[in-house]
Design a protein around this motif. Structure first.
Motif, PDB file in Angstrom:
ATOM      1  N   TRP A 170     -35.529  64.846 -33.521  1.00 54.41           N
ATOM      2  CA  TRP A 170     -34.722  66.018 -32.954  1.00 54.41           C
ATOM      3  C   TRP A 170     -34.604  65.770 -31.450  1.00 54.41           C
ATOM      4  O   TRP A 170     -35.345  64.914 -30.940  1.00 54.41           O
ATOM      5  CB  TRP A 170     -35.626  67.255 -32.971  1.00 54.41           C
ATOM      6  CG  TRP A 170     -35.974  67.697 -34.323  1.00 54.41           C
ATOM      7  CD1 TRP A 170     -36.698  67.358 -35.266  1.00 54.41           C
ATOM      8  CD2 TRP A 170     -35.394  69.055 -34.877  1.00 54.41           C
ATOM      9  NE1 TRP A 170     -36.705  68.381 -36.476  1.00 54.41           N
ATOM     10  CE2 TRP A 170     -35.621  69.215 -36.084  1.00 54.41           C
ATOM     11  CE3 TRP A 170     -34.108  69.776 -34.259  1.00 54.41           C
ATOM     12  CZ2 TRP A 170     -35.229  70.252 -36.970  1.00 54.41           C
ATOM     13  CZ3 TRP A 170     -33.769  70.892 -35.097  1.00 54.41           C
ATOM     14  CH2 TRP A 170     -34.190  71.035 -36.329  1.00 54.41           C
ATOM     15  N   GLU A 189     -31.071  72.210 -29.655  1.00 56.51           N
ATOM     16  CA  GLU A 189     -31.946  71.769 -30.517  1.00 56.51           C
ATOM     17  C   GLU A 189     -31.032  71.019 -31.618  1.00 56.51           C
ATOM     18  O   GLU A 189     -30.367  71.908 -32.214  1.00 56.51           O
ATOM     19  CB  GLU A 189     -33.047  72.760 -31.219  1.00 56.51           C
ATOM     20  CG  GLU A 189     -33.788  73.252 -30.076  1.00 56.51           C
ATOM     21  CD  GLU A 189     -35.202  73.913 -30.800  1.00 56.51           C
ATOM     22  OE1 GLU A 189     -34.926  74.104 -32.172  1.00 56.51           O
ATOM     23  OE2 GLU A 189     -35.796  74.471 -29.641  1.00 56.51           O
ATOM     24  N   GLY A 210     -30.284  73.137 -36.558  1.00 57.74           N
ATOM     25  CA  GLY A 210     -30.359  73.233 -35.092  1.00 57.74           C
ATOM     26  C   GLY A 210     -29.196  74.093 -34.575  1.00 57.74           C
ATOM     27  O   GLY A 210     -28.236  74.520 -35.270  1.00 57.74           O
ATOM     28  N   TYR A 245     -36.663  65.387 -25.311  1.00 60.67           N
ATOM     29  CA  TYR A 245     -36.168  65.950 -24.451  1.00 60.67           C
ATOM     30  C   TYR A 245     -35.257  65.529 -23.723  1.00 60.67           C
ATOM     31  O   TYR A 245     -35.677  64.537 -22.942  1.00 60.67           O
ATOM     32  CB  TYR A 245     -37.318  67.108 -23.665  1.00 60.67           C
ATOM     33  CG  TYR A 245     -38.055  67.816 -24.826  1.00 60.67           C
ATOM     34  CD1 TYR A 245     -37.558  69.240 -24.786  1.00 60.67           C
ATOM     35  CD2 TYR A 245     -39.243  67.722 -25.634  1.00 60.67           C
ATOM     36  CE1 TYR A 245     -38.310  70.219 -25.597  1.00 60.67           C
ATOM     37  CE2 TYR A 245     -39.724  68.671 -26.325  1.00 60.67           C
ATOM     38  CZ  TYR A 245     -39.488  69.751 -26.381  1.00 60.67           C
ATOM     39  OH  TYR A 245     -39.907  70.567 -27.236  1.00 60.67           O
ATOM     40  N   ASN A 264     -39.396  63.843 -31.342  1.00 60.43           N
ATOM     41  CA  ASN A 264     -39.025  64.930 -30.349  1.00 60.43           C
ATOM     42  C   ASN A 264     -38.307  63.931 -29.084  1.00 60.43           C
ATOM     43  O   ASN A 264     -39.473  63.487 -28.596  1.00 60.43           O
ATOM     44  CB  ASN A 264     -39.749  66.022 -30.257  1.00 60.43           C
ATOM     45  CG  ASN A 264     -39.957  66.893 -31.475  1.00 60.43           C
ATOM     46  OD1 ASN A 264     -38.990  67.568 -31.885  1.00 60.43           O
ATOM     47  ND2 ASN A 264     -40.903  66.613 -32.438  1.00 60.43           N
ATOM     48  N   GLU A 282     -41.057  76.887 -27.536  1.00 56.84           N
ATOM     49  CA  GLU A 282     -41.695  75.796 -27.077  1.00 56.84           C
ATOM     50  C   GLU A 282     -43.348  75.871 -27.219  1.00 56.84           C
ATOM     51  O   GLU A 282     -43.988  75.096 -27.724  1.00 56.84           O
ATOM     52  CB  GLU A 282     -41.403  75.351 -25.707  1.00 56.84           C
ATOM     53  CG  GLU A 282     -42.095  73.899 -25.188  1.00 56.84           C
ATOM     54  CD  GLU A 282     -41.305  73.421 -23.939  1.00 56.84           C
ATOM     55  OE1 GLU A 282     -42.092  72.503 -23.450  1.00 56.84           O
ATOM     56  OE2 GLU A 282     -40.391  74.151 -23.405  1.00 56.84           O
ATOM     57  N   ARG A 318     -33.829  67.668 -28.135  1.00 57.16           N
ATOM     58  CA  ARG A 318     -33.812  68.966 -27.788  1.00 57.16           C
ATOM     59  C   ARG A 318     -33.697  69.077 -25.909  1.00 57.16           C
ATOM     60  O   ARG A 318     -33.758  68.023 -25.429  1.00 57.16           O
ATOM     61  CB  ARG A 318     -35.275  69.629 -27.914  1.00 57.16           C
ATOM     62  CG  ARG A 318     -35.612  69.709 -29.275  1.00 57.16           C
ATOM     63  CD  ARG A 318     -36.863  70.008 -29.448  1.00 57.16           C
ATOM     64  NE  ARG A 318     -37.605  69.752 -30.539  1.00 57.16           N
ATOM     65  CZ  ARG A 318     -37.497  70.524 -31.851  1.00 57.16           C
ATOM     66  NH1 ARG A 318     -36.944  71.656 -31.940  1.00 57.16           N
ATOM     67  NH2 ARG A 318     -37.982  69.972 -33.005  1.00 57.16           N
ATOM     68  N   ARG A 324     -29.243  75.511 -23.767  1.00 56.82           N
ATOM     69  CA  ARG A 324     -30.141  75.023 -24.480  1.00 56.82           C
ATOM     70  C   ARG A 324     -29.908  74.491 -25.889  1.00 56.82           C
ATOM     71  O   ARG A 324     -28.541  74.760 -26.480  1.00 56.82           O
ATOM     72  CB  ARG A 324     -30.986  76.276 -25.058  1.00 56.82           C
ATOM     73  CG  ARG A 324     -32.087  76.720 -23.774  1.00 56.82           C
ATOM     74  CD  ARG A 324     -32.817  77.682 -23.984  1.00 56.82           C
ATOM     75  NE  ARG A 324     -33.650  77.237 -25.264  1.00 56.82           N
ATOM     76  CZ  ARG A 324     -34.052  77.876 -26.291  1.00 56.82           C
ATOM     77  NH1 ARG A 324     -33.378  79.353 -26.660  1.00 56.82           N
ATOM     78  NH2 ARG A 324     -34.835  77.467 -27.229  1.00 56.82           N
ATOM     79  N   GLU A 327     -31.136  68.058 -35.023  1.00 59.40           N
ATOM     80  CA  GLU A 327     -31.697  67.043 -35.912  1.00 59.40           C
ATOM     81  C   GLU A 327     -30.662  65.925 -35.923  1.00 59.40           C
ATOM     82  O   GLU A 327     -29.645  66.268 -36.797  1.00 59.40           O
ATOM     83  CB  GLU A 327     -32.205  67.491 -37.205  1.00 59.40           C
ATOM     84  CG  GLU A 327     -33.056  66.285 -38.009  1.00 59.40           C
ATOM     85  CD  GLU A 327     -33.376  66.975 -39.392  1.00 59.40           C
ATOM     86  OE1 GLU A 327     -34.007  66.019 -39.983  1.00 59.40           O
ATOM     87  OE2 GLU A 327     -32.905  67.963 -39.791  1.00 59.40           O
ATOM     88  N   ARG A 364     -34.338  72.018 -22.795  1.00 56.64           N
ATOM     89  CA  ARG A 364     -35.027  73.270 -22.530  1.00 56.64           C
ATOM     90  C   ARG A 364     -34.060  74.223 -21.329  1.00 56.64           C
ATOM     91  O   ARG A 364     -33.879  75.399 -21.360  1.00 56.64           O
ATOM     92  CB  ARG A 364     -36.262  73.053 -21.668  1.00 56.64           C
ATOM     93  CG  ARG A 364     -37.339  72.197 -22.345  1.00 56.64           C
ATOM     94  CD  ARG A 364     -38.551  72.136 -21.590  1.00 56.64           C
ATOM     95  NE  ARG A 364     -39.699  71.488 -22.330  1.00 56.64           N
ATOM     96  CZ  ARG A 364     -39.928  70.268 -22.241  1.00 56.64           C
ATOM     97  NH1 ARG A 364     -39.218  69.375 -21.604  1.00 56.64           N
ATOM     98  NH2 ARG A 364     -40.871  69.748 -23.066  1.00 56.64           N
ATOM     99  N   GLU A 392     -37.564  79.117 -33.853  1.00 58.16           N
ATOM    100  CA  GLU A 392     -36.142  79.928 -33.482  1.00 58.16           C
ATOM    101  C   GLU A 392     -36.360  81.196 -33.332  1.00 58.16           C
ATOM    102  O   GLU A 392     -36.944  81.725 -34.330  1.00 58.16           O
ATOM    103  CB  GLU A 392     -35.066  79.301 -34.078  1.00 58.16           C
ATOM    104  CG  GLU A 392     -34.830  78.024 -34.236  1.00 58.16           C
ATOM    105  CD  GLU A 392     -33.520  77.685 -34.651  1.00 58.16           C
ATOM    106  OE1 GLU A 392     -32.568  78.532 -34.967  1.00 58.16           O
ATOM    107  OE2 GLU A 392     -33.308  76.473 -34.923  1.00 58.16           O
TER     108      GLU A 392
END
Length: 352
Positions: free
Chosen positions: A104, A114, A144, A48, A46, A261, A106, A112, A116, A108, A273
């Motif tokens: 992934w 998300e 995603g 961010y 992951n 989250e 992502r 927004r 893969e 925030r 989700e």
């Protein structure tokens, strides 16, 4: 002269970056000028794009603060020694990286995101230089979303060409939005496309629809779930219901991010989700990768939606499960079911 063999090795674990790797690396040279080469497969990863708020705080010291520190402790260096960072800066890298699944990216903050990613690239870096990437990665279809106008656009295809430095990477990402509205019989036949093209410094957002509509009409359709003709022919009761639902959907979109989250961190799920669906209402979609190729998940409406008296009865409270296996990058087997129905899908894609 070291050989490193890793199997499900947790490289890093933080709120903004978590990565697991398997593969073989060769480390040569000296501690002041290491050279790293080999092949690595990433999974259960992951990344961010923006750091989490509240993790760190920068405090700017005044000239008086610096004089006080020097009087108390002597000479003060404003940079903390970081051995790992110094080794990375001095190292030369030539590593082949493959994204094997459950990797992934992502974000925030708005918009927004998300997604893969799958694919492979080569990671090169000279001592004291910036990293360069060469290869191709692509979003996994239907895995995603990107959120715009309080609606979630699902990734359907495209790719990212990695052409060296960060500024030269070329994006061609395709997403789509399909409104499932209980107020509109033809809403499901309208597909809105949001494509992202260009470089990271010069991105272009292209909005289109099937059937074709004006840009303002597309945005209005995304928000309301109805075309101009349907809004004109709808009764006052339907219009009031639609107008009352929009603030609720916007509010859920704002709350969904922190809830999702928190669920990922506390429960250990890979996918969480809260989706808005005209027929199902607010629906929780959650699941986990048992293997980089095998995904198991479920979908549960948070509340029973209002029934449409003109349409067929629909029990919107049933829990639905989903089982998906990626046999190859181009072949995905998907099984969906509930208490009374069982459906299966085979998706095959080929890039030329």
């Amino acid at each position: 002269d070291l050989d490193v063999i890793a199997q499900d090795f947790r490289v890093m674990e933080s709120r903004d970056l978590a990565a697991m790797a398997s593969g073989k690396l060769h480390v040569a040279g000296s501690p002041s000028a290491p050279e790293v080469s080999g092949d690595v497969a990433l999974h259960d990863t992951n990344v961010y794009l923006a750091p989490a708020s509240g993790d760190t705080a920068e405090i700017e010291l005044t000239a008086r603060d610096w004089r006080m520190l020097e009087d108390t402790f002597g000479a003060v260096d404003d940079t903390a020694p970081d051995l790992a960072q110094r080794l990375y800066a001095a190292a030369r890298f030539g590593v082949q990286v493959k994204l094997t699944g459950d990797c992934w990216v992502r974000q925030r903050t708005v918009p927004r995101l998300e997604v893969e990613l799958r694919g492979a690239f080569r990671f090169d870096k000279a001592p004291g230089g910036q990293p360069v990437l060469h290869g191709r990665v692509a979003p996994a279809p239907d895995r995603g979303f990107v959120e715009q106008f309080a609606r979630r656009f699902t990734f359907t295809g495209g790719d990212i060409q990695l052409n060296g430095p960060m500024a030269e990477h070329q994006l061609d990402i395709k997403t789509e939005y399909k409104a499932s509205s209980s107020l509109s019989s033809s809403a499901a036949r309208v597909v809105v496309h949001l494509d992202v093209q260009g470089t990271l410094e010069r991105l272009r957002l292209l909005l289109s629809s099937e059937p074709a509509m004006e840009q303002s009409e597309i945005i209005s359709y995304i928000i309301s779930g109805q075309t101009a003709r349907e809004r004109t022919g709808a009764g006052s009761g339907s219009q009031r219901a639609m107008a009352a639902a929009i603030p609720l959907q916007l509010g859920i979109a704002q709350l969904a991010g922190p809830i999702e989250e928190l669920a990922r961190q506390k429960v250990g799920l890979d996918v969480v989700e809260v989706r808005q669906d005209g027929l199902q209402g607010a629906t929780v979609v959650a699941g986990r990768f048992l293997d980089p190729r095998l995904y198991v998940g479920f979908r549960q409406p948070l509340a029973a939606p209002a029934r449409n008296t003109r349409g067929p009865a629909n029990d919107g409270t049933r829990t639905r499960f989903e089982l998906e296996y990626s046999a190859f990058e181009w072949l995905v087997l998907n099984l969906q079911g509930e208490t009374s129905r069982l459906r299966s899908f085979v998706r095959v894609s080929r890039a030329y």
